[in-house]
Design an enzyme around this catalytic site. Structure first.
Site, mmCIF file in Angstrom:
data_model
loop_
_atom_site.group_PDB
_atom_site.id
_atom_site.type_symbol
_atom_site.label_atom_id
_atom_site.label_comp_id
_atom_site.label_asym_id
_atom_site.label_seq_id
_atom_site.Cartn_x
_atom_site.Cartn_y
_atom_site.Cartn_z
ATOM 1 N N CYS A 19 120.038 88.116 13.647
ATOM 2 C CA CYS A 19 120.036 86.689 14.013
ATOM 3 C C CYS A 19 120.464 85.805 12.846
ATOM 4 C CB CYS A 19 118.668 86.239 14.520
ATOM 5 S SG CYS A 19 118.191 87.015 16.047
ATOM 6 N N ASP B 55 111.356 76.632 7.227
ATOM 7 C CA ASP B 55 111.184 77.800 8.092
ATOM 8 C C ASP B 55 110.356 78.818 7.301
ATOM 9 O OD1 ASP B 55 111.361 80.228 9.360
ATOM 10 O OD2 ASP B 55 113.513 80.099 9.772
ATOM 11 N N HIS C 177 118.290 81.762 9.616
ATOM 12 C CA HIS C 177 118.166 82.487 10.885
ATOM 13 C C HIS C 177 118.712 81.560 11.982
ATOM 14 C CE1 HIS C 177 115.956 84.135 14.366
ATOM 15 N NE2 HIS C 177 115.714 85.219 13.660
ATOM 16 N N GLN D 26 109.201 84.016 7.368
ATOM 17 C CA GLN D 26 109.079 85.171 6.462
ATOM 18 C C GLN D 26 108.190 84.895 5.266
ATOM 19 O OE1 GLN D 26 109.863 88.013 7.414
ATOM 20 N NE2 GLN D 26 111.176 87.452 9.114
ATOM 21 N N LYS E 1 104.470 87.978 13.142
ATOM 22 C CA LYS E 1 105.005 88.558 11.904
ATOM 23 C C LYS E 1 103.928 88.689 10.835
ATOM 24 C CE LYS E 1 109.621 86.603 12.625
ATOM 25 N NZ LYS E 1 110.462 87.758 12.922
#
Ligand code: PLP
Length: 404
Positions: free
Chosen positions: A361, A196, A119, A199, A222
Site C-alpha cells: 500500500c 500517521d 501509506h 507503525q 497492529k
C-alpha cells in the site's frame, strides 16, 4: 521470551510441516491470550449497547468502553480522554481528520503537504479532500537513503500550507521520522500536523503532548488488539471546532425535522453502535504492552533488526531499501536479485516463514526505487534471533532454487 510466546496461542503451530515464523506484524500483529479472553469475556458476560441503557449489562459495557478510551489516552499521554475518538482503524482516522477538518478549513490557494513515503491511507484521503475543496496537494520527496528530504521540506512548507500530514514510521522503509521537529516546522507556518502513527504507536513510546501533534491516527490490530478498532487523537479545541464526519445515532444532541445539534466530543464523531468488545480488548492489549514497557519493546525490536540487517545484508543479491538499522523500526523490505518478491514469499512460506510481498500500500515508494514490489519481514515482541536465522537460511534456499 518463552513466557511472551506462550501467551500467543497462534504461534504454536506448524505451517507446511515447519514451525511457524510469523514475520508480518507490520500488516497485523498476533493477539495474546489476554486480549482474546477479554473479547470472549465481554461477549459471554457483558454484551449490551453503550451509553443508552440503564440496565446492568449496558452500564458494564459502557464502563468498559469508556475505560478503554481512558487507557488509550494515557498510553499516548493525551491531556484528556475526550481527545480520543474511536474509529475502525488508521485509515478511518485519517479520513475523519481529512474530511471533518479539511472540508471546513481548506479552499483554493491552500496547500496540503504529505510525503512520498506515505501509506495509501495517508495519500488518498488528501487527494479526495483537495479535489473536493480546490486545494493543492504537494509531496515532500525522499532521498535515496529512504529519509525525508529536509531541504525540500523547507521550500515546500509555506504560509499556503494548511496541513502537513506525514507518517511517524514508514511501513516499507522502516524510517523513523523526527515527528516533534516536523510538527514544529508545520506550526511555524501556521499549518496543523496530522501524524500517521499506524507503525509508531505499536512500537515506540508515544507522547502526543511532547510531540505537540494536532492529530494522531493508529490501529488496535497492529498493537496486539483486535481488528475493527482504532483511534484518532485530536487536540480538543480542534475536535470541538470541527463539524461531524458521519451522521446518525449517538453523535447528536437533538434531532428536529429540519436540523440537528451535535453531541459533545468525542461522541460527535462516533455515529452508530461502535466496536464495543473490540475497544475493551484493545484496553487489554495496552495493558499487555504497558507491562512490557514501550522502551523494552523498542530495544527488543532494535536488537532483532540489527541482527536481521547483518544476516540479510550478507546474502548475495539481496538489497534492503531504506535507512540503516539504527534509524529504522523493526522491519526490512528487500528484493532478491530479480526474483519476483511473490516467489520469494512463496518459498519462505514453504519453510513456515510468513512475510509479505507486494507494494505494501505504498506505490510511490516503490516507484521511487524503480521496483514494482518488495518482500518485507517485520518483527514484534514475540520474535526471536533464532527466527531471523530461519529467515536467512530460507532465503539462501530460495537463492539456490532460483539458481543465481
Ligand atoms: N499507515 C501506515 C504507515 C500503515 O502501515 C498502515 C497499515 O499497514 C496504515 C496506515 C493503514 O492501517 P489500517 O489498515 O489499519 O487502516
Amino acid at each position: 521470551m518463552s513466557t511472551i510466546r506462550a501467551d500467543f496461542p497462534i504461534l504454536d503451530q506448524q505451517v507446511h510441516g515447519k514451525p511457524l515464523v510469523y514475520l508480518d506484524s507490520t500488516a497485523t500483529s498476533q493477539k495474546p491470550r489476554q486480549v482474546i479472553e477479554a473479547l470472549v469475556r465481554y461477549y459471554e458476560q457483558d454484551n449490551a449497547n453503550v451509553h443508552r441503557g440503564v440496565h446492568a449489562l449496558a452500564e458494564r459495557a459502557t464502563a468498559g468502553y469508556e475505560k478503554a478510551r481512558l487507557k488509550i489516552a494515557r498510553f499516548i499521554n493525551a491531556a484528556s480522554s475526550k481527545e480520543i475518538v474511536f474509529v475502525r482503524n488508521t485509515t478511518e482516522a485519517i479520513n475523519l481528520a481529512a474530511n471533518a477538518w479539511g472540508r471546513a478549513n481548506l479552499g483554493p490557494g491552500d496547500e496540503v503537504l504529505i510525503t512520498q513515503m506515505e501509506h495509501h491511507s495517508n495519500i488518498v484521503p488528501w487527494q479526495l479532500v483537495t479535489q473536493a475543496t480546490g486545494a493543492t496537494l504537494r509531496y515532500v520527496p525522499i532521498t535515496p537513503a529512504g529519509e525525508l528530504d529536509m531541504d525540500a521540506l523547507d521550500a515546500l512548507l509555506t504560509e499556503r500550507t494548511k496541513v502537513f500530514a506525514f507518517t511517524a514510521m514508514s511501513n516499507v522503509l522502516g524510517t523513523i521520522n523526527p515527528v516533534a521537529e516536523l510538527v514544529a516546522r508545520a506550526h511555524a507556518v501556521g499549518a496543523i500536523a496530522v501524524v500517521d502513527g499506524a507503525q509508531s504507536v505499536p512500537h515506540l513510546p508515544t507522547d502526543v503532548q511532547a510531540l505537540d501533534a494536532d492529530f494522531l491516527a493508529f490501529s488496535g490490530h497492529k498493537m496486539l488488539g483486535p481488528t475493527g478498532i482504532g483511534a484518532l487523537y485530536g487536540k480538543r479545541a480542534l475536535l470541538e471546532a470541527m463539524p461531524p464526519f458521519m451522521g446518525g445515532g449517538e453523535m447528536i444532541r437533538e434531532v428536529f425535522m429540519d436540523h440537528s445539534t451535535w453531541n459533545d466530543v468525542p461522541f460527535k464523531f462516533e455515529a452508530g453502535t461502535p466496536a464495543i468488545g473490540e475497544a475493551i480488548a484493545f484496553d487489554a492489549a495496552i495493558d499487555y504492552l504497558d507491562a512490557l514497557g514501550m522502551e523494552w519493546v523498542r530495544e527488543h525490536e532494535m536488537e532483532i533488526t540489527r541482527y536481521a540487517w547483518e544476516r540479510l545484508s550478507a546474502i548475495e543479491g539481496l538489497r534492503i531499501i531504506g535507512p540503516g538499522p539504527e534509524r529504522r523500526g523493526g522491519l526490512l523490505s528487500f528484493t532478491l536479485a530479480d526474483v519476483h518478491p511473490h516467489d520469494v514469499a512463496a518459498v519462505l512460506d514453504m519453510h513456515g516463514v510468513a512475510v509479505r510481498a507486494g507494494h505494501h500500500c505504498a506505490q510511490p515508494i516503490h516507484d521511487f526505487y524503480g521496483v514494482p514490489a518488495t518482500a518485507r519481514a517485520s518483527f514484534y515482541i514475540y520474535n526471536t534471533l533464532e527466527e531471523v536465522d530461519v529467515l536467512a537460511e530460507a532465503l539462501e534456499r530460495a537463492k539456490a532454487l532460483f539458481s543465481f
